[in-house]
Each structure stands twice: as C-alpha cells, then as structure tokens.
Scaffold this motif. Structure first.
Motif, mmCIF file in Angstrom:
data_model
loop_
_atom_site.group_PDB
_atom_site.id
_atom_site.type_symbol
_atom_site.label_atom_id
_atom_site.label_comp_id
_atom_site.label_asym_id
_atom_site.label_seq_id
_atom_site.Cartn_x
_atom_site.Cartn_y
_atom_site.Cartn_z
ATOM 1 N N THR A 260 -3.297 11.221 4.727
ATOM 2 C CA THR A 260 -2.922 11.493 3.345
ATOM 3 C C THR A 260 -3.559 10.468 2.421
ATOM 4 O O THR A 260 -3.608 10.640 1.226
ATOM 5 N N TRP A 261 -4.020 9.359 3.026
ATOM 6 C CA TRP A 261 -4.626 8.326 2.221
ATOM 7 C C TRP A 261 -6.077 8.693 1.962
ATOM 8 O O TRP A 261 -6.902 8.706 2.847
ATOM 9 N N PHE B 57 -7.124 -1.014 -2.716
ATOM 10 C CA PHE B 57 -5.832 -0.755 -3.340
ATOM 11 C C PHE B 57 -4.965 -2.020 -3.392
ATOM 12 O O PHE B 57 -4.447 -2.381 -4.446
ATOM 13 N N HIS C 165 5.327 3.761 -2.581
ATOM 14 C CA HIS C 165 5.924 4.994 -3.109
ATOM 15 C C HIS C 165 5.994 6.119 -2.091
ATOM 16 O O HIS C 165 6.450 7.202 -2.401
ATOM 17 N N ASN C 166 5.464 5.878 -0.935
ATOM 18 C CA ASN C 166 5.337 6.983 0.000
ATOM 19 C C ASN C 166 6.695 7.466 0.517
ATOM 20 O O ASN C 166 7.565 6.690 0.854
ATOM 21 N N HIS D 169 -8.282 5.870 -4.228
ATOM 22 C CA HIS D 169 -7.174 5.250 -4.955
ATOM 23 C C HIS D 169 -7.627 3.995 -5.685
ATOM 24 O O HIS D 169 -8.132 3.101 -5.065
ATOM 25 N N ALA E 243 0.816 -1.213 0.000
ATOM 26 C CA ALA E 243 0.000 0.000 0.000
ATOM 27 C C ALA E 243 0.851 1.264 0.000
ATOM 28 O O ALA E 243 0.426 2.290 -0.504
ATOM 29 N N ARG E 244 2.055 1.167 0.582
ATOM 30 C CA ARG E 244 2.809 2.405 0.763
ATOM 31 C C ARG E 244 4.132 2.400 0.024
ATOM 32 O O ARG E 244 5.066 3.095 0.413
ATOM 33 N N ASP F 144 5.616 11.537 4.275
ATOM 34 C CA ASP F 144 4.234 11.048 4.267
ATOM 35 C C ASP F 144 4.034 9.971 5.322
ATOM 36 O O ASP F 144 2.982 9.862 5.940
HETATM 37 C C1 LIG Z 1 1.091 6.463 -0.724
HETATM 38 O O1 LIG Z 1 1.173 5.428 -1.649
HETATM 39 C C2 LIG Z 1 -0.051 5.072 -2.241
HETATM 40 C C3 LIG Z 1 0.206 3.890 -3.124
HETATM 41 O O2 LIG Z 1 1.168 4.144 -4.079
HETATM 42 C C4 LIG Z 1 -0.597 6.244 -3.018
HETATM 43 O O3 LIG Z 1 -1.822 5.922 -3.611
HETATM 44 C C5 LIG Z 1 -0.771 7.404 -2.063
HETATM 45 O O4 LIG Z 1 -1.207 8.542 -2.757
HETATM 46 C C6 LIG Z 1 0.551 7.699 -1.388
HETATM 47 N N1 LIG Z 1 0.360 8.748 -0.428
HETATM 48 C C7 LIG Z 1 1.079 9.837 -0.479
HETATM 49 C C8 LIG Z 1 0.791 10.829 0.574
HETATM 50 O O5 LIG Z 1 1.943 10.017 -1.312
#
Ligand SMILES: *[C@@H]1O[C@H](CO)[C@@H](O)[C@H](O)[C@H]1NC(C)=O
Ligand SMILES: *[C@@H]1O[C@H](CO)[C@@H](O)[C@H](O)[C@H]1NC(C)=O
Length: 418
Positions: A413-414, A158, A111-112, A418, A108-109, A116
């Motif tokens: 932030t989620w 997601f 790319h964060n 998505h 789920a995370r 974030d």
């Molecule tokens: C965190 O990663 C998810 C999955 O890639 C993405 O949908 C989400 O927007 C990201 N949140 C931030 C704050 O970048």
C-alpha cells in the motif's frame, strides 16, 4: 547441427558459463580479507546511525556471493517457513524495543488503519516467502528486490521530511491516529517486567541520537537496516532448537545466514554492517555478532521499555494475531522469556486468562517436541501457515500471492510518491 541431448546439455552448461560474468557471479575477486572488516556489533550504532540506509551499490551480486550456499538456505527456509515466521514474529519484541527502529515505523505509519497494517504485514511475509521460492538468478528476483529497495527509499524520504511521531505525545497533540483508541494491557506488562527482572542484566545500553536531532542525517540508516536484518535471521541461527527447528544441519543455517546477507546487500546494506557474509568460514564470528547485537543494543532496551515501546509491541502482536491463528500477546512474551531468555514467566502465567492458555497451545505446537520430532507434523504446520497466507491474500488482495510480479505491483500500500 544435430545435437544429442547430451550435447545440448553441454551446450547449455557452456552458455551458462558464458553468461555468468554478466550476472556478476564468480567473476569478481574479493579484495583482501580485511578490506571490508565488519564494524563490531558494539559500535554498529555509532557508525550506522549516520550512514545512509542505501549504499547505492549496483544491483549485481557481490564477490562473496555463493550460489550453492544461498540455495541451501532457500531450501531450508522453504521447509521451515512456519517456524521462521514464528521466529520473526517473536523478534518483534526486541525490534520493537529498539527506539530508532520503532520511531521509523511509528512515524511512517502513524495514520495507517489496522487493515492497512495487516495488508502490509502480509505483503512483507509474502515477499519473504517468494524470496525463498524464487530462482535467485531470475529476473523476477531482481525485480522484487528492486521494488522493496524503492519502498525503502520512499519510507526514508517520508520520515526525513516529517517530524517525529511519538506515542507519548498523542494525548496533548490531539492528532487523530490509529493509536488514539489503543489501550495496552498494563497488568500484562507489569507481569512481564517482574519476570524479566530475574534475567541477569550485564550490558549497558549505548545511546542513540534522538530522532529529530539535527546532527542526525539519516533516520532510516544502516543501523536500523542491521536491526531489521537481525530480526529476520538471528533467533533461528542462535537458538534453533528452542524454536522447534530440529531437522537441520549447520550448513542449512549457514545457507540461511548467507541468503539474508545477500538480500541485505541487494537492498543497499554496506558490507561492513553485514555480519554473516561468509558464514562457512566465519561461523563463530557471525553468531557472536548476532549475539552481541542482542546483548548490547536490543536486550538493554527491552529492560528499559516505556509506555510507547509496550504499546507498539502489543499492537504488532495484535496485528500478527490475524495471520497467526490467534496467538495473544502474552503468549509471545512468555515464549520470549522462557525459550529465548531461559527464565520462568511465573507472573505472566499467573495473569493469563483461559482464552490465552488455550490459544497459547497454538504457540506451543510450534516449539513442541511433537513438531520437532515428527517430520510430518512440522510439514503440516508449514503447509498450514502457507495456506493461511493464501487465504488471507485472496481475501485482502484478490489473488493468492504466489506471483511475484503481482505481489510487487499490487500488494504494497506504500507507494513511493509520498
Ligand atoms: C500509511 O501512512 C502513511 C503516512 O501517513 C501514508 O502516506 C500512507 O498513504 C498510509 N498508507 C495507507 C494504506 O493508508
Ligand atoms: C504473473 O503475473 C504476471 C502479470 O499478471 C503475468 O504476466 C505472469 O505470466 C504471471 N506469472 C506466472 C508464473 O503466472
């Protein structure tokens, strides 16, 4: 109509009683005792991993809801917030070792950015603190639970629609993620493994379906929900003394367990996966289930940690270091070994550097005799944690994080689309 203040109070109480059925309190009868016989901790993986994370239960309180007990739990949690936060952070070792839970988080995370992550760690902790502070019967409570439930739906959708993300593949996939530059401390993990090997290993691990196994319908499921609930509750219930939580009664701990069972239920956990619904009557069962969960599902995976697990746990701790006054990862590992598993962290201590020894004393404050014997010191630590949260909140979100409406609306932030 001229109501004396006594009369007004009586009228209010009466009104309260009239309203209660609508709130779902005290009206329902619980079915026969064995109707919701809990799944045993041994088999929670088997039953839980193919069960949807959200039972779709209505937002009313369950028949076993005990308002007084839940409020005792809130009161306890408010007074020990610093120590409870410490305990949850420590639980990131077993939780991060659980492959299913870890894959959800990683996928789920992926790319964060670290900022974030910090935001979302802070938002979660603020949410939990608000649950300890808010009136359970208020509309804000319900609103905030609903919000988190929706976030879970978003996460579930997601991860269901995305391929598994494994750190073991990072190098070959060439995908650019926050993990590419993360180097784990290999020597530290070697030392941890050596120290851990002195723990007697008596349970065999039960194997989970692989993340992308087509027979696996739900990736975020009742099993992973149960593991998360374990992480928020188990250590303080099982081992309060070694966390420095000394000023408490058994009823306080039972209230805490009940409060979290209510939170779990309200977030869509099925009753059979909640171990501590009636902690007053089933206190030993509740504790045994939490213990068995650790022995059967979590500890065996700590023994089997691979590079991915080590990297995830270490990165969680680097994340909490921003919230917790700079406790480095090895200090958490030492605390876990010595205070929770009861073995000497000889090798880890040998490789500690000076900074870590000095900063490690922050951690020892929390579990020290000083904190547990002097009530004022415990209160000081508690307030310190809470003001740290406020400070970070102002910096990251522009508000102090004490208004549940604002936390729910702006701090996550989620978003669910998505
Ligand atoms: C965190 O990663 C998810 C999955 O890639 C993405 O949908 C989400 O927007 C990201 N949140 C931030 C704050 O970048
Ligand atoms: C919380 O924030 C909302 C939205 O800004 C506001 O309407 C409400 O009055 C605030 N509540 C408190 C207790 O300050």
């Amino acid at each position: 109509l001229d109501l004396t203040s006594k009369g007004r109070r009586a009228a209010l109480i009466l009104l309260g009683l009239l309203l209660q059925p609508q709130l779902g309190i005290g009206q329902q009868q619980c079915p026969a005792k064995d109707f919701y016989e809990p799944v045993s901790a041994n088999r929670i993986l088997e039953f839980g991993q193919n069960t949807q994370h959200d039972s779709g239960s209505p937002p009313s309180f369950p028949c076993w809801f005990d308002l007084n007990l839940a409020r005792i739990g809130q009161d306890f949690a408010r007074k020990n917030f610093g120590h409870l936060f410490f305990a949850t952070s420590l639980s990131l070792i077993p939780l991060g070792s659980d492959e299913q839970s870890r894959r959800i988080i990683l996928t789920a995370r992926r790319h964060n950015k670290s900022k974030d992550r910090l935001k979302s760690n802070l938002a979660t902790s603020q949410q939990v603190l608000l649950w300890y502070n808010m009136d359970i019967l208020s509309p804000q409570w319900k609103q905030s639970i609903d919000h988190v439930r929706q976030i879970h739906h978003g996460v579930s959708a997601f991860v269901n629609s995305h391929e598994e993300f494994s750190l073991n593949q990072v190098d070959t996939s060439g995908e650019k993620t926050v993990w590419n530059d993360f180097k784990r401390d290999v020597e530290m993990w070697k030392a941890f493994k050596k120290d851990l090997s002195t723990v007697q290993r008596s349970y065999r691990r039960s194997h989970a379906l692989a993340f992308n196994d087509p027979s696996k319908t739900f990736k975020l499921n009742q099993y992973t929900m149960a593991m998360a609930l374990w992480a928020f509750t188990a250590l303080p219930i099982l081992n309060p003394d070694n966390l420095g939580i000394r000023h408490r009664s058994e009823k306080d701990l039972q209230g805490f367990a009940h409060l979290w069972a209510i939170i779990g239920y309200s977030l869509g956990m099925e009753e059979q996966f909640l171990f501590c619904k009636n902690p007053v009557n089933e206190w030993e069962d509740c504790k045994n289930s939490l213990k068995d969960t650790f022995n059967n599902h979590l500890l065996p995976q700590v023994f089997d940690l691979d590079t991915e697990g080590e990297t995830s746990i270490e990165s969680f701790f680097r994340g909490t270091a921003d919230l917790f006054p700079g406790i480095p990862p090895d200090v958490w590992l030492i605390n876990f070994l010595e205070k929770q598993l009861g073995v000497k962290a000889t090798n880890l201590r040998r490789q500690q550097n000076v900074a870590s020894i000095v900063l490690g004393s922050t951690a020892s404050w929390f579990v020290s005799d000083l904190a547990s014997q002097a009530q004022s010191f415990q209160t000081f630590l508690n307030n310190l944690m809470i003001s740290m949260f406020r400070l970070h909140s102002l910096k990251l979100f522009g508000d102090d994080g004490t208004n549940s409406t604002i936390v729910a609306a702006n701090h996550y932030t989620w978003s669910i689309d998505h």
